[in-house]
Design a protein around this motif. Sequence first.
Motif, PDB file in Angstrom:
ATOM      1  N   GLY A   1      -4.458   5.563  -3.484  1.00  0.00           N
ATOM      2  CA  GLY A   1      -5.125   6.348  -2.446  1.00  0.00           C
ATOM      3  C   GLY A   1      -5.048   7.833  -2.714  1.00  0.00           C
ATOM      4  N   GLU A   2      -5.791   8.617  -1.935  1.00  0.00           N
ATOM      5  CA  GLU A   2      -5.826  10.079  -2.065  1.00  0.00           C
ATOM      6  C   GLU A   2      -6.189  10.455  -3.500  1.00  0.00           C
ATOM      7  OE1 GLU A   2      -6.175  13.675  -1.817  1.00  0.00           O
ATOM      8  OE2 GLU A   2      -4.420  13.315  -3.079  1.00  0.00           O
ATOM      9  N   GLY A   3      -7.487  10.654  -3.711  1.00  0.00           N
ATOM     10  CA  GLY A   3      -8.043  10.794  -5.050  1.00  0.00           C
ATOM     11  C   GLY A   3      -7.335  11.741  -5.992  1.00  0.00           C
ATOM     12  N   THR A   4      -6.977  12.933  -5.535  1.00  0.00           N
ATOM     13  CA  THR A   4      -6.372  13.926  -6.418  1.00  0.00           C
ATOM     14  C   THR A   4      -5.040  13.444  -6.961  1.00  0.00           C
ATOM     15  OG1 THR A   4      -7.416  15.716  -5.168  1.00  0.00           O
ATOM     16  CG2 THR A   4      -5.577  16.296  -6.605  1.00  0.00           C
ATOM     17  N   ILE A   5      -4.188  12.899  -6.088  1.00  0.00           N
ATOM     18  CA  ILE A   5      -2.873  12.418  -6.520  1.00  0.00           C
ATOM     19  C   ILE A   5      -3.030  11.173  -7.389  1.00  0.00           C
ATOM     20  CG2 ILE A   5      -0.687  11.425  -5.745  1.00  0.00           C
ATOM     21  CD1 ILE A   5      -0.774  13.202  -3.327  1.00  0.00           C
ATOM     22  N   ALA A   6      -3.923  10.272  -7.012  1.00  0.00           N
ATOM     23  CA  ALA A   6      -4.150   9.065  -7.805  1.00  0.00           C
ATOM     24  C   ALA A   6      -4.608   9.421  -9.212  1.00  0.00           C
ATOM     25  CB  ALA A   6      -5.179   8.167  -7.116  1.00  0.00           C
TER      26      ALA A   6
ATOM     27  N   ASP B   1      -3.520   9.496 -14.809  1.00  0.00           N
ATOM     28  CA  ASP B   1      -3.706  10.257 -16.046  1.00  0.00           C
ATOM     29  C   ASP B   1      -2.408  10.317 -16.847  1.00  0.00           C
ATOM     30  OD1 ASP B   1      -5.250  12.152 -17.794  1.00  0.00           O
ATOM     31  OD2 ASP B   1      -3.647  13.505 -17.149  1.00  0.00           O
ATOM     32  N   ARG B   2      -1.300  10.507 -16.159  1.00  0.00           N
ATOM     33  CA  ARG B   2      -0.009  10.613 -16.832  1.00  0.00           C
ATOM     34  C   ARG B   2       0.571   9.258 -17.235  1.00  0.00           C
ATOM     35  NH1 ARG B   2      -0.859  14.749 -13.655  1.00  0.00           N
ATOM     36  NH2 ARG B   2       0.192  16.768 -13.907  1.00  0.00           N
ATOM     37  N   LEU B   3       0.263   8.240 -16.453  1.00  0.00           N
ATOM     38  CA  LEU B   3       0.876   6.927 -16.671  1.00  0.00           C
ATOM     39  C   LEU B   3       0.069   6.035 -17.602  1.00  0.00           C
ATOM     40  CD1 LEU B   3       3.149   4.949 -15.886  1.00  0.00           C
ATOM     41  CD2 LEU B   3       1.751   4.262 -13.929  1.00  0.00           C
ATOM     42  N   VAL B   4      -1.227   5.956 -17.380  1.00  0.00           N
ATOM     43  CA  VAL B   4      -2.055   4.979 -18.083  1.00  0.00           C
ATOM     44  C   VAL B   4      -2.485   5.450 -19.467  1.00  0.00           C
ATOM     45  CG1 VAL B   4      -4.217   3.672 -17.984  1.00  0.00           C
ATOM     46  CG2 VAL B   4      -2.863   4.015 -15.900  1.00  0.00           C
ATOM     47  N   ASN B   5      -2.842   6.719 -19.585  1.00  0.00           N
ATOM     48  CA  ASN B   5      -3.419   7.194 -20.839  1.00  0.00           C
ATOM     49  C   ASN B   5      -2.450   7.157 -22.017  1.00  0.00           C
ATOM     50  OD1 ASN B   5      -5.851   7.635 -19.573  1.00  0.00           O
ATOM     51  ND2 ASN B   5      -5.468   9.798 -19.191  1.00  0.00           N
ATOM     52  N   SER B   6      -1.150   7.155 -21.732  1.00  0.00           N
ATOM     53  CA  SER B   6      -0.163   7.116 -22.816  1.00  0.00           C
ATOM     54  C   SER B   6       0.558   5.768 -22.837  1.00  0.00           C
ATOM     55  CB  SER B   6       0.867   8.245 -22.630  1.00  0.00           C
ATOM     56  OG  SER B   6       1.538   8.110 -21.380  1.00  0.00           O
TER      57      SER B   6
ATOM     58  N   SER C   1      -7.579  -1.320 -13.068  1.00  0.00           N
ATOM     59  CA  SER C   1      -8.834  -0.792 -12.508  1.00  0.00           C
ATOM     60  C   SER C   1      -8.783  -0.626 -10.996  1.00  0.00           C
ATOM     61  CB  SER C   1     -10.002  -1.710 -12.883  1.00  0.00           C
ATOM     62  OG  SER C   1      -9.777  -3.029 -12.393  1.00  0.00           O
ATOM     63  N   ALA C   2      -7.853  -1.330 -10.331  1.00  0.00           N
ATOM     64  CA  ALA C   2      -7.747  -1.250  -8.874  1.00  0.00           C
ATOM     65  C   ALA C   2      -6.635  -0.308  -8.418  1.00  0.00           C
ATOM     66  CB  ALA C   2      -7.513  -2.646  -8.292  1.00  0.00           C
ATOM     67  N   TRP C   3      -5.882   0.260  -9.351  1.00  0.00           N
ATOM     68  CA  TRP C   3      -4.747   1.104  -8.970  1.00  0.00           C
ATOM     69  C   TRP C   3      -5.180   2.370  -8.243  1.00  0.00           C
ATOM     70  CZ3 TRP C   3      -0.665   1.111 -13.517  1.00  0.00           C
ATOM     71  CH2 TRP C   3      -0.167  -0.203 -13.664  1.00  0.00           C
TER      72      TRP C   3
ATOM     73  N   ALA D   1       0.832  -1.200   0.000  1.00  0.00           N
ATOM     74  CA  ALA D   1       0.000   0.000   0.000  1.00  0.00           C
ATOM     75  C   ALA D   1       0.869   1.254   0.000  1.00  0.00           C
ATOM     76  CB  ALA D   1      -0.905  -0.009   1.229  1.00  0.00           C
ATOM     77  N   PHE D   2       0.376   2.295  -0.619  1.00  0.00           N
ATOM     78  CA  PHE D   2       1.105   3.558  -0.700  1.00  0.00           C
ATOM     79  C   PHE D   2       0.729   4.452   0.474  1.00  0.00           C
ATOM     80  CE2 PHE D   2       1.121   2.003  -5.016  1.00  0.00           C
ATOM     81  CZ  PHE D   2       2.360   2.381  -5.503  1.00  0.00           C
ATOM     82  N   ASP D   3       1.717   4.871   1.252  1.00  0.00           N
ATOM     83  CA  ASP D   3       1.451   5.879   2.271  1.00  0.00           C
ATOM     84  C   ASP D   3       1.610   7.258   1.638  1.00  0.00           C
ATOM     85  OD1 ASP D   3       4.205   6.310   2.042  1.00  0.00           O
ATOM     86  OD2 ASP D   3       4.682   5.267   3.912  1.00  0.00           O
ATOM     87  N   ALA D   4       1.430   8.304   2.401  1.00  0.00           N
ATOM     88  CA  ALA D   4       1.466   9.659   1.856  1.00  0.00           C
ATOM     89  C   ALA D   4       2.809   9.970   1.206  1.00  0.00           C
ATOM     90  CB  ALA D   4       1.175  10.671   2.967  1.00  0.00           C
TER      91      ALA D   4
END
Length: 245
Positions: free
Chosen positions: A211-216, A221-226, A204-206, A173-176
């Motif tokens: 976590g933390e909606g804005t950062i996720a 957006d930067r990683l998956v879309n391209s 779909s589970a990433w 899990a990713f902490d802050a």
Amino acid sequence: MNSNQTVEKLRQMRLGAMAELHYQNVKDNRFTAFTPDEYITLLADHEWEDRQGKKMARLIKGALFKQKASVADIDYSHSRNLDRNMFGRLATLSFIKKKENIILTGPSGVGKSYLAQALGNQACLMGYRTVYATTSRILAKLKLSKVDGTYLKELRKLQKTNVLILDDFGLQAFDAAAREILMDIIDDRFNETSTIVSSQIPVSAWYDIIGEGTIADAILDRLVNSSHRIDLKGESLRKGVLKNE
């Protein structure tokens, strides 16, 4: 002309391969079979090939691959949803020139790590700087670099890396702190370099794992879309020959 002096001058100019070949040719009296132009071309080609070989070796060593993996050795005989034509196109490395990413997902043992490292090895052979790391370890390393003041330096190193392989993404899990570091890595590389991610967790589970909606949102957006995405299926190949992971 003193051949020994010529050889020594070549060595002092750091033309070691050229110097060695010239020394052997003079010793064996083989250079007389060439015209001056042919002989210069022979020496230059030998030096160039030697340097290219050493550069590839340095790049492969510096990539810190976990295993020796080669595009030529990929096994397409297993039913694991690996399209040979698609992967062959990826192996041309056009995705690096286009600054695109690759995402490999699937259960444990189906060959994600092997495929990622095969592409990384191919990149090294073509002169691209590559770094392989498990996601948890690289995040832990960067957390420590924040403590000793080398964080920005380490980020710049990653930014200059043509291909970054993040293996076992999402197993922890990713902490802050981890989220912020991952954001920095992905943001620096966006539209600049290529990242290869392998994960047992479906894309779909990433969002929830990061976590933390804005950062996720920003990271995905930067990683998956391209990215080019390969979703492997099937049973673990480790049950047979330990070859592809």
